[in-house]
Structures are given as C-alpha cells and as structure tokens.
Design a protein around this motif. Structure first.
Motif, mmCIF file in Angstrom:
data_model
loop_
_atom_site.group_PDB
_atom_site.id
_atom_site.type_symbol
_atom_site.label_atom_id
_atom_site.label_comp_id
_atom_site.label_asym_id
_atom_site.label_seq_id
_atom_site.Cartn_x
_atom_site.Cartn_y
_atom_site.Cartn_z
ATOM 1 N N LEU A 101 8.427 4.330 -6.077
ATOM 2 C CA LEU A 101 7.758 3.035 -6.153
ATOM 3 C C LEU A 101 8.731 1.865 -6.250
ATOM 4 C CD1 LEU A 101 5.162 1.370 -6.411
ATOM 5 C CD2 LEU A 101 5.194 1.854 -8.866
ATOM 6 N N ARG A 102 9.703 1.966 -7.148
ATOM 7 C CA ARG A 102 10.548 0.796 -7.426
ATOM 8 C C ARG A 102 11.372 0.353 -6.212
ATOM 9 N NH1 ARG A 102 9.293 -0.616 -12.214
ATOM 10 N NH2 ARG A 102 8.941 0.861 -13.922
ATOM 11 N N PRO A 103 12.031 1.249 -5.457
ATOM 12 C CA PRO A 103 12.745 0.783 -4.254
ATOM 13 C C PRO A 103 11.804 0.161 -3.229
ATOM 14 C CG PRO A 103 13.431 3.003 -4.860
ATOM 15 C CD PRO A 103 12.236 2.690 -5.691
ATOM 16 N N VAL A 121 0.851 -1.197 0.000
ATOM 17 C CA VAL A 121 0.000 0.000 0.000
ATOM 18 C C VAL A 121 0.881 1.240 0.000
ATOM 19 C CG1 VAL A 121 -1.770 1.296 1.249
ATOM 20 C CG2 VAL A 121 -1.836 -1.216 1.245
ATOM 21 N N MET A 122 0.577 2.162 -0.912
ATOM 22 C CA MET A 122 1.215 3.475 -0.909
ATOM 23 C C MET A 122 0.157 4.518 -0.587
ATOM 24 S SD MET A 122 3.953 3.443 -4.081
ATOM 25 C CE MET A 122 5.121 4.533 -3.259
ATOM 26 N N GLY A 137 4.634 -3.337 4.728
ATOM 27 C CA GLY A 137 4.314 -3.120 3.324
ATOM 28 C C GLY A 137 3.496 -1.877 3.061
ATOM 29 N N VAL A 138 3.692 -0.824 3.880
ATOM 30 C CA VAL A 138 2.985 0.446 3.695
ATOM 31 C C VAL A 138 4.018 1.563 3.666
ATOM 32 C CG1 VAL A 138 1.319 2.066 4.669
ATOM 33 C CG2 VAL A 138 0.914 -0.393 4.873
ATOM 34 N N THR A 139 3.889 2.488 2.714
ATOM 35 C CA THR A 139 4.811 3.617 2.627
ATOM 36 C C THR A 139 4.065 4.840 2.114
ATOM 37 O OG1 THR A 139 7.024 4.276 1.872
ATOM 38 C CG2 THR A 139 5.582 3.229 0.250
ATOM 39 N N PHE A 140 4.789 5.957 2.020
ATOM 40 C CA PHE A 140 4.185 7.228 1.609
ATOM 41 C C PHE A 140 4.683 7.609 0.218
ATOM 42 C CE2 PHE A 140 3.990 11.899 1.425
ATOM 43 C CZ PHE A 140 2.657 12.096 1.763
ATOM 44 N N LEU A 141 3.775 8.158 -0.587
ATOM 45 C CA LEU A 141 4.090 8.666 -1.919
ATOM 46 C C LEU A 141 3.624 10.114 -2.005
ATOM 47 C CD1 LEU A 141 4.885 8.340 -4.956
ATOM 48 C CD2 LEU A 141 2.523 7.611 -5.351
#
Length: 743
Positions: free
Chosen positions: A580-582, A542-543, A563-567
């Motif tokens: 996204l890719r890293p 999840v972004m 599995g959660v990060t910020f965009l």
C-alpha cells in the motif's frame, strides 16, 4: 601500467591451461564454508590491480567465492585515496558498479565501491587538486593531455572551475584552451554548460555555446536556438549560437546559412510544454533526485542542485517560456506558459494541498496584475495538462481579479470555472467552488449544482482518513478492514460495487477504495470504471485484491485507469502496508493531512452558511447538502454554521431536526439557541411543519427553561407558530403587573 597488467592476465590464463583438473564448477562445501578454497592460479596476485583482474577472472570461471576473497584482500590492505583512485582510473567506475550488483560478492564488492566513491568525492572537493590540473593545461601538449585525462574523471564537476577561468583576470589560461578542454570533457559537460547559458556575462555564454557546438550532441539544440533567436542577446552570442547549431545539425559551421529562425518560438514552447506537463524523463540518483546545474552570480560559475524531477521540469520549463516570451513579444502563449510555471513553482514550494504564498514578489501577486484574461488562459492550460496545483493557485487569483462573466457558457460548453468543478482533483474542485462563491453569481449557471455537492462532500468528513472495502464476502472484507485500521484507516464495508461507490462519492475523506476481484452488482471492471469516471471519486486510488496468482487478470484494468494496482490476499497488516505505502506515495494527488482536512471542513460549513444567509438558494440549492449538514451539526466546531445552513432548506425534516437540537439537553447551549432561532425563522418562512407532539415539547421546554437567551429563542418559536387567542390571553394575564409607573 596497462600493458603490465594485461601481460599478467595473459600469464594467468596460460597457467590455467596447464593446471587442468583444478578448476571446479563449484567449490567443495567445506572449502566454501571455511574460506580456504584452493585457487586455480599458478601464482597469487600481489597488488590491488592484479587482485581486481583475478576477481573478474574468477567470476568468469564460476568461482565467486574466490573473487570475493580477492576483493576482500584489497580492503584488508587499507588502500589510501591515491590507490583507490588509481583502481578507478585503471578499470573505470562501471566495473566496480557491476561487481557491487553481484550478491555472491557481498559485502566486499559494495564496500570497495563505497571507498572508491568516497575517495573520488574527497578529491572532487579539494580545490587544490582541480586547480593543479587546470594549471597544467598550458604547460605543454604532454601535460595538457595528462591533465585532461584526469579532468575527465571529474566529469561534469570539472566544468565550474574551468568556467571561472574565463572571467578571472589572474587566470593564466587562454579562453580558447578553456573551450577546447570543455569540449574534450564530452557529453558529461552538457548539463553544466546548459546551466551556463543563464550567465549574464556574454564571454561565459559564448564559450559555453561554442563548447556545446563542438561536443555536437543534439540535446543542446533547443537551448542553442533560444540563444540564437533571442533579440536581447549580443551579436557575438547569437553568432556563436548559429555556428554551434550548424556544427550539430549539419556538421559544419560554414553551413549556418541553412538555418532559419522561423518556428523557433513554437519549438521552445513545445519543449517548455513537455517539461511543464512532466512528460520529460530525467535521470535520477538512488534518492530519486535530479542533478540540475544553474548559474550562480555569487560563485560566478555553475552550481549543482539536487532537486526533484518536478522541480527540474518547472525550472527548465520556465526558462523556455521566458525565452519564447522574449523572442515573440506579440504572442500570448509564452506568457501563459511562463505564468503557469511560476504558479506551479510556488505551489511546489508551498507543499501538497497548501495555498501558495501571497504578497509582493510572489507569482500570486504577479497573476493578479496580469489580469483575468491571461489567468483564464492559464487555467485552461493547467486543466489540459493536469497541472492541478497550478490550477488551484490560479483559481484563487481569479476569485480576486475575475468577474461573474467567467461563468458564462460558450458554444454549449460549460465555462472554465464550471469545468474545474469536475476536474479529477479534489483540491481543484474545492478551489473552483470557492472562487465561484467569491464571484457571487446572481443567476444559475451550467454546473452550479456541483458547488453545493463539493462543499457537502468536504463537510461530510472527519480529519481521519477513510477507505471503502468492496467485497461480497463479509468475513473476508472484515478481515481486510481490520488490517487497514491497523494502518490508520477508518474502513467502511460494502457488499456490492454500487454500494461502495455511493460510500466513496458522498464522503470527502475517502482516500482509498479496495475492490475484490469477485465484486458483484457492479462487477469488477464496471466498479473500477465508475469510480474513475465520476468527478467525485476519480482521484480515489483503487486496489484490486484477490489471490496472488490471478494478478495477470487485472493488469489491463490498471493499464487503462491511472491510480489502480493489485493487492494479493495477505495475512497481516504489515503485508498490506508493504504493497500500500509505495503505491500511495507515487500518486500525483496526496491526501489531506488532519489539519488540512479540518480546515476544509470549516471552510465548507462557512460557505454553506454564506449561501443561506445571503438568500442565494435560487442559484445554489442547499437541499442536496441536508444529510451532510445534519451530521455536521454534531461537530461543535461547525455546528452553528451547519444549523444556519439547514434552516434554508424548506423541508419538514429540517424543522424536526432543528427542534431536536433545540430540545437536546446534551447539546452546547449556543448551538441550542441558534437552532431555536433558526427554527422560528423556518416556521415564519415555510409555516408550521412540525407534529403537535413536538410543538408541545417545545412549549414545555420554553416554560421550564431558566437560561435567558435560550428561553428567549424558544419564545420566538412559540410565537412563530401562531398560538390560539385563549393561550395568548392566558399568557398575557399571567405576566406580572407593573408595580409602579416608569419614572
């Protein structure tokens, strides 16, 4: 040499005190530009060592331009390997590492470090140099000290040639001197010495053990306990291990009577479990690799291996499990851990989402022989430690050596196989569903509904990866979706959290969910929580995207949910890719490749067809798969299986769709024929559920069809509808009479 350079540095400092007013906090702009900035030194350095000293002094005086110039002078003089190694010996590698991290000293500082490292590598790979140092060890105390100083610069790489001398009959160095030299290498020698504990020669192992004891670092303790308590080791090796442990733990080998082997197996299992669960943090190089030393029978010494942290962990975990199994023959836990590490090792070799190797000499065949009881314990361990590749591998084994008893619930809890259906890893879920189908249960069991759900989700997919964008702002969502399409994702858009969750839950190809901070129905935290709590979507990364300055508001969600990060909101696909890719690369579960996805689709269709043909719908209700099967009927590769599976669902909508396929002129002929035959079967079993207009269309198609096989299948449909007697009479009379008797 050191005294001469120290005196030179003191002279520089003294001269600076006399030249007040010449030192400036920053160089004049024009001087800095043309490289002619005036040095505050009374006299310029004349050799490489003095220039390094001058460069470090200029850094302390906030004159990086001058420091860079002195480093460049060293490079311009093209120093040879001997001079470069002399700089390393004089100042230490750490000094040049610090200089290379300063942006103000580039590119000179980095280039100098590169040349020093290259010279060290060439020296390291020169056997004559290393052999020459070892040959000097027994000459005299003075020569020995000089040689050891040089060997210490080789760090761990000095260990392999020293170990070779222990078994070389031509070596002119006493074993005690080898051990003493290994000890003088310090903690750098520990990793290769630990690798030497796997040697088959007791002389090698005893020497390595003794050196580890004298070095005195506690990181060697678990490995020494394995040597001390293993009954398969010789008395000399065991005694050396107890002496080494006493030196490390109590400071004196004479205190070995304080040591007790009780609990050694548990200690080794604890170390092995930590490694198996990938909880050990390995030091890695710039390429993310671990330097791991292992014994080589071919080279008769330890060799360096550059491996991934996962490979290093499994290798050491296997050793601890093997040692524990040899020490405690009556306990099952070491055997479980050993088999689990071997399966995980083969899964690592196979690669992400690929089946492990089968056949003689493989962990798969070993597990087959070990039996279902031990394999069930391995499954429990792998699920508990989230070692999902190994879990998928042992599920494959259980499908071959297990039985239906593995599906029995215990104490109100689902069986291990049923629990695997809800593992937060899609490969484990699919492997569990496949294993259950091969065990062929005859009665419903707790969790049986998940089997069809898993096959339906994987069937409801395409080889191309998909993402779900959840955002109440349609324009913003469309823009982000276009960026994601540029990166190879098919992007679906949902205006609410609930709608986005349904999209992700019902498809097997969703590899990313992007949720805006202002998500509605459900709001952000609830959307993320539901995605991570449901077995169908727990693996989906999840972004969370929104304005860059608001990232802090989402950190607690990322910390609580893997599995959660910020965009941050960006303006083009390249910026999205940069975040996204890293993020995707570091996830433990990697997405299926297009060929793997295609194989998964075909296997899902096969098993759903298998349920229908085997009349297993009492155990596995196919009704939840209707929508996925209808979509799959448009895929030529699986259409036949999908149509057969559809025909086992007792719904009017199924008869309508089967009729539509049979009547579709654009569908492939074999698919139309299969649909017509299955429609006849469905009518026979569940009665006529079609409207009269559809029946009339089928009759008209039967009359006009010229292809024999399809005409026959349509005839079966007409007959299964029980036409009235007048219609039958007309058909009988219109059939051509026999021209003559059968001879």
């Amino acid at each position: 040499m050191m005294q001469r350079h120290a005196s030179w540095l003191l002279l520089i400092t003294a001269c600076l005190c006399l030249r007040t007013g010449l030192v400036q906090a920053q160089p004049p702009a024009d001087d800095a530009a043309d490289g002619t900035a005036q040095s505050p030194l009374a006299s310029e350095p004349t050799n490489a060592q003095e220039r390094v000293n001058a460069a470090m002094l200029m850094l302390r005086l906030a004159r990086p331009d001058l420091a860079r110039g002195y480093l460049q002078q060293i490079l311009d003089n093209e120093p040879d390997d001997a001079q470069l190694l002399e700089l390393r010996n004089e100042f230490g590698t750490a000094t040049f590492l610090r200089l290379s991290r300063s942006d103000d000293l580039q590119p000179a500082a980095q280039e100098l470090l590169n040349r020093i490292n290259a010279a060290a590598t060439r020296q390291l790979n020169d056997p004559a140099y290393v052999n020459g140092l070892i040959a000097r060890l027994p000459v005299s105390p003075e020569e020995r000290e000089k040689a050891i100083v040089e060997l210490r610069f080789l760090r761990a790489y000095a260990v392999p040639p020293l170990l070779q001398r222990l078994t070389d009959p031509a070596a002119k160095i006493a074993p005690d001197l080898v051990v003493y030299t290994l000890t003088r290498l310090g903690t750098d020698a520990i990793p290769p010495l630990v690798g030497a504990l796997q040697a088959g020669d007791d002389t090698i192992r005893a020497a390595a053990i003794e050196a580890l004891g004298w070095i005195g670092d506690e990181q060697a303790v678990p490995y020494l306990w394995a040597q001390a308590a293993n009954p398969n080791n010789g008395a000399g090796v065991q005694s050396s291990a107890y002496d080494a442990l006493a030196r490390i733990l109590y400071g004196d080998a004479e205190k070995r009577n304080r040591l007790s082997p009780n609990g050694v197996t548990d200690r080794l299992l604890a170390e092995g479990m930590k490694l198996f669960a990938f909880e050990h943090e390995w030091p890695v190089n710039e390429a993310g690799q671990v330097v791991l030393w292992s014994w080589s029978d071919t080279d008769q010494t330890v060799v360096e291996n550059l491996v991934s942290p996962a490979s290093a962990s499994l290798y050491r975990a296997e050793q601890f499990a093997r040692d524990a199994a040899e020490i405690a023959a009556e306990r099952a836990e070491p055997q479980v851990l050993l088999l689990a590490t071997l399966l995980a090792r083969d899964a690592l070799v196979a690669g992400p989402n690929e089946p492990i190797a089968e056949g003689p000499g493989t962990a798969h065949n070993l597990a087959l022989v070990a039996g279902p009881a031990l394999c069930a314990d391995v499954l429990a361990l792998t699920l508990d430690t989230e070692s999902y590749p190994a879990a998928a591998a042992v599920l494959r084994v259980l499908s071959q050596n297990g039985s239906r008893h593995l599906l029995a619930s215990a104490e109100g809890r689902p069986s291990l196989l049923a629990a695997a259906l809800d593992a937060p890893d899609p490969n484990v879920q699919f492997a569990a569903a496949t294993a259950i189908m091969q065990l062929d249960p005859q009665e419903p069991f707790r969790g049986s509904r998940r089997v069809v759900e898993i096959f339906a989700r994987n069937l409801n997919a395409t080889p191309r990866k998909r993402t779900v964008v959840i955002d109440p702002n349609a324009d913003r969502a469309t823009t982000l979706a276009s960026y994601l399409r540029d990166l190879g994702f098919e992007a679906g858009i949902a205006r609410t959290g609930a709608e986005g969750f349904q999209l992700a839950a019902h498809r097997g190809d969703v590899e990313l969910a992007v949720v805006h901070m202002n998500a509605i129905r459900w709001e952000l935290s609830q959307t993320v929580a539901n995605l991570k709590a449901d077995a169908r979507t727990a693996h989906v990364p999840v972004m969370i995207y929104g304005p860059a300055g608001l990232e802090g508001r989402t950190r607690w969600l990322a910390s609580r949910n893997p599995g959660v990060t910020f965009l941050p909101e960006v303006n083009d696909s390249r910026e999205v890719s940069r975040y996204l890719r890293p993020f995707l690369a570091q996830l433990p579960t990697q997405p299926l490749t297009p060929p793997q996805r295609d194989r998964r689709i075909r296997e899902s269709a096969y098993w759903l067809r298998h349920i229908a043909l085997g009349h297993r719908t009492r155990v596995f209700d196919l009704a939840p798969a209707e929508e996925a099967l209808i979509d799959a009927a448009a895929n030529p590769e699986v259409a036949g299986d999908a149509v057969i599976a559809l025909a086992a669902i007792p719904r009017p909508s199924v008869q309508k769709y089967l009729a539509d396929i049979a009547l579709a002129p654009g569908a492939e002929l074999p698919v139309r024929e299969t649909a017509a035959n299955q429609l006849a079967f469905h009518v026979q079993r569940y009665g006529v559920l079609l409207q009269q207009s559809r029946l009339q269309s089928l009759e008209a198609a039967w009359k006009s069809e010229t292809e024999p096989a399809l005409k026959t299948a349509l005839a079966a449909v007409i007959g299964s509808t029980h036409p009235d007697s007048d219609a039958v009479r007309q058909q009988l009379l219109s059939f051509p009479p026999s021209p003559q008797p059968v001879p």
